[in-house]
Design an enzyme around this catalytic site. Structure first.
Site, PDB file in Angstrom:
ATOM      1  N   GLY B 289      38.959  38.933  36.110  1.00 52.10           N
ATOM      2  CA  GLY B 289      39.072  40.159  36.895  1.00 52.10           C
ATOM      3  C   GLY B 289      38.676  40.016  38.353  1.00 52.10           C
ATOM      4  O   GLY B 289      38.845  38.962  38.967  1.00 52.10           O
ATOM      5  N   SER B 290      38.119  41.099  38.867  1.00 50.30           N
ATOM      6  CA  SER B 290      37.911  41.224  40.318  1.00 50.30           C
ATOM      7  C   SER B 290      37.029  40.149  40.935  1.00 50.30           C
ATOM      8  O   SER B 290      36.969  40.052  42.160  1.00 50.30           O
ATOM      9  CB  SER B 290      37.300  42.580  40.617  1.00 50.30           C
ATOM     10  OG  SER B 290      38.051  43.595  40.016  1.00 50.30           O
ATOM     11  N   THR B 291      36.318  39.367  40.114  1.00 52.54           N
ATOM     12  CA  THR B 291      35.503  38.306  40.710  1.00 52.54           C
ATOM     13  C   THR B 291      36.382  37.353  41.519  1.00 52.54           C
ATOM     14  O   THR B 291      35.904  36.681  42.419  1.00 52.54           O
ATOM     15  CB  THR B 291      34.779  37.503  39.617  1.00 52.54           C
ATOM     16  OG1 THR B 291      35.731  37.125  38.621  1.00 52.54           O
ATOM     17  CG2 THR B 291      33.674  38.320  38.971  1.00 52.54           C
TER      18      THR B 291
END
Lengths: 145, 576
Positions: B289-291
């Site tokens: 995800g957004s990492t």
């Protein structure tokens, strides 16, 4: 003349024979001792290995945590937290005592506390402390090997 | 005629003795040679014919000179894997008089032995049969006290892991290899034991232990905090990694659920992802995800396409191949690069990825090691390769820019963050003390790295990472909440997520990277269940840092201000 020569020869042979005999048996007994010592060294190493494993087992973090949980009413241990770090300035000084005036600064690179220039830092406890023989004798401890 | 010079043709009167003397000399010489060569030949024959014997320190003693398998210690020298002397019990059934009685007595000592099948074995006409291995010295004593002829013991080492569950996924365990009455091989079953099998079994090296980068105390702290987090957020499992930024040394690596390597579970019948033997940190391949937005942003910064305050259009939806990319929450129409990371805008990230172009994004990801199996020293790691889109289109580039479409292990992510934090120099993860010595290639510029650290600090000081802000440690990081793909391959679950928080601390002089992934966490403390990483993985990472940083000897960046005489003392952060 010839007889004298024989006598010397016989004496020499006896001396050499005795020397050889003794050296032979000395060597054999030394070999036996070496073997015995090696056996004992191996035994000691084995015991050390077992004790090290036992030590590691007894000090396994999970075991210690459980023991602390069970006995913490007496031990009163707390987890190490960032707040556990203190500064000399936090110590309440007695009235009129020396108070360091320079603020302490943390070295960002090394995470060490930089001492104010006019104050000595406490020295870490040495790992081995040499105690004089006389002191040991006075407190009734025999000097070890 | 004189005797000295016989006339030619005359029979030599004194010649015969002289000839014989030479013969005797020659015979003597031959004898001497025969004796010499005979001695050499005899010695060679003896050496060739003699039984090979294991070199032992104590000649003739049954104790071997060195352990059969090398030890493994942590970075402080604490034992992680060691050997205990043990025995194996075998029988010569032909020598046993009363098989039923003996079998009964043995089953009393070893409750797991079945007396009936044991009786059959002991009554058989076989010359040899294993009964039980390994057994402890105490059990050996009890068996000896039975006084049964035909029961014998062979020396055997028992592999033991004093730290138990803490080292389960690292060690995995051992299994017996080829064995005989006199010797036995212990073979690594997985993990480090398998990876270093040759080295651990090499008799020349068994005296020197393998030093790991793991710190058992930190490992314990990480495991405790993760266990708490799993319980609090009802998660299925968790993975956590603490990695040194400069060397790539993994100081702690935990995967939950775990297991005891002293008695590894043999078979597991449930879902593969719930198998306790599965190492989520190194084997688990997830879309994180957004990492990944951090990686996209640092690529764009490094390429010189944007600056932290560059405004990027985040209003219009991005469309490609019939899909459109949108944001979870309402976002302002134009955002700075800093805000795109802090407020986690999918559109902004996708736009930056498109500015870079597919080729450059692939190049950067490749140099970060995102396309290769983990280079760490676990046997399982080599088989866990990242999952790439089979057909890499511009849409893939866009979705990967915010962490969907490319599945990697949490350790991959930790190594990538360490690279960003390490002044842009590539960091190769390693479980060995001192690191693997690989890497060092400049992936991003130092400037891009420093800028990114400042942005990550903002995520924690004012963004989704607030709950991980441990005062004094300047924590920076990025959250990622990724929907789990359905096992039937039809899109994603609506209410099942992998919540990840990747943190770096302290951001002004990065020392450690912490990555925590929770599998299906849910915070039910509020009126509605919350699954976002900011409420699940983030507070866990906060606790991890608060526990581990002091253990690793890091002092918080605070400086006391002495108040008025006798007044209280307060501490204030001095970090930038």
């Amino acid at each position: 003349m010839k007889k004298l020569g024989y006598v010397f020869a016989v004496i020499a042979i006896v001396v050499v024979a005795v020397w050889t005999y003794r050296t032979n048996y000395e060597t054999k007994s030394t070999l036996a001792r070496i073997e015995d010592l090696r056996d004992r060294i191996a035994g000691a190493k084995e015991r050390t290995r077992v004790l090290r494993v036992e030590w590691a087992y007894l000090n396994a973090p999970e075991r210690l945590a459980e023991l602390v949980l069970r006995h913490n009413d007496k031990l009163g241990l707390v987890t190490l937290h960032p707040e556990s770090f203190a500064y000399v300035a936090m110590i309440p000084y007695a009235p009129g005592a020396y108070v360091p005036t320079v603020p302490e600064v943390v070295d960002i690179e090394e995470f060490r506390l930089l001492p104010p220039p006019d104050m000595p830092l406490p020295v870490a406890r040495p790992e081995h402390i040499e105690i004089e023989a006389a002191v040991l004798e006075a407190i009734g401890v025999e000097a070890g090997q | 005629m004189t005797e000295l010079a016989p006339a030619p043709g005359a029979a030599p009167r004194g010649g015969l003795p002289a000839f014989r003397r030479e013969q005797v000399r020659m015979l003597f010489l031959m004898l001497a040679f025969v004796v010499c060569y005979g001695a050499v030949g005899f010695k060679m024959g003896m050496m060739a014919a003699s039984e090979p014997v294991e070199p032992t320190l104590a000649g003739g003693s049954e104790l071997p000179a060195a352990p059969v398998r090398g030890e493994i210690v942590d970075r402080q020298g604490r034992l992680i894997a060691a050997n205990l002397p043990g025995w194996s019990l075998y029988a010569h059934p032909r020598e046993i008089r009363h098989p039923a009685k003996v079998a009964h007595a043995l089953s009393q000592i070893f409750p797991d032995l079945d007396p009936e099948s044991l009786t059959r074995v002991l009554a058989s006409d076989r010359a040899f049969a294993w009964i039980k291995r390994p057994i402890t010295p105490r059990q050996k004593q009890v068996v000896m006290e039975l006084g049964v002829p035909g029961l014998r013991f062979g020396r055997r080492d028992i592999r033991i892991y004093p730290a138990g569950n803490l080292t389960g996924h690292l060690m995995v365990g051992v299994k017996p290899g080829r064995e005989d009455v006199r010797f036995a091989e212990i073979v690594g079953r997985g993990g480090l034991e398998r990876y270093f099998d040759d080295q651990l079994r090499d008799p020349a090296l068994t005296g020197r232990p393998i030093e790991l980068s793991i710190d058992l105390t930190a490992q314990m702290a990480l495991s405790e905090v993760l266990r708490d987090g799993v319980r609090r957020f009802e998660a299925k499992g968790a993975a956590g990694i603490v990695m040194s930024v400069e060397t790539g040394e993994i100081v702690a690596m935990v995967s939950l659920p775990d297991f005891d390597p002293n008695a590894p579970p043999e078979h597991f019948t449930g879902a593969a992802e719930l198998n306790p033997r599965f190492n989520r940190a190194a084997q688990g391949i997830y879309e994180l995800g957004s990492t990944f937005k951090v990686l996209t942003a640092v690529m764009a910064l490094d390429a010189g396409l944007v600056r932290p305050d560059t405004l990027i259009d985040t209003k219009t939806r991005l469309a490609a191949r019939g899909h459109s990319i949108r944001d979870m929450h309402r976002m302002p129409p134009r955002m700075t690069v800093t805000d795109i990371v802090v407020r986690s805008s999918n559109i902004g990230s996708a736009r930056m990825a498109m500015m870079l172009g597919t080729g450059r994004v692939q190049e950067y990801l490749k140099r970060l090691g995102m396309f290769d199996a983990l280079p760490i020293e676990l046997a399982e790691a080599a088989r866990a390769r990242p999952l790439l889109p089979p057909d890499w289109t511009d849409l893939s580039t866009m979705t990967i820019s915010f962490g969907h479409g490319l599945a990697v292990s949490p350790t991959h992510l930790a190594a990538a963050y360490a690279t960003v934090a390490n002044g842009g120099r590539r960091v190769a993860p390693s479980l060995l003390k001192g690191g693997s010595g690989m890497g060092g290639e400049q992936v991003f510029s130092e400037e891009a790295s420093a800028t990114m650290m400042a942005i990550l600090r903002e995520v924690v000081s004012r963004g989704t990472g607030r709950r991980a802000d441990v005062p004094g440690y300047e924590v920076g990081g990025k959250t990622g909440t990724a929907d789990k793909p359905r096992s039937d391959g039809k899109g994603y679950h609506k209410d099942r997520v992998i919540a990840t928080f990747a943190a770096v601390f302290p951001t002004t002089a990065p020392k450690y990277v912490v990555v925590v992934s929770l599998d299906e966490p849910v915070d039910r403390s509020g009126p509605r269940p919350i699954r976002e990483a900011s409420r699940t993985a983030v507070p866990v990472v906060g606790q991890v840092i608060a526990r581990i940083a002091p253990i690793l000897g890091m002092r918080p960046f605070t400086s006391p201000i002495v108040g008025p005489a006798g007044g209280g003392v307060t501490t204030v952060p001095v970090g930038r």
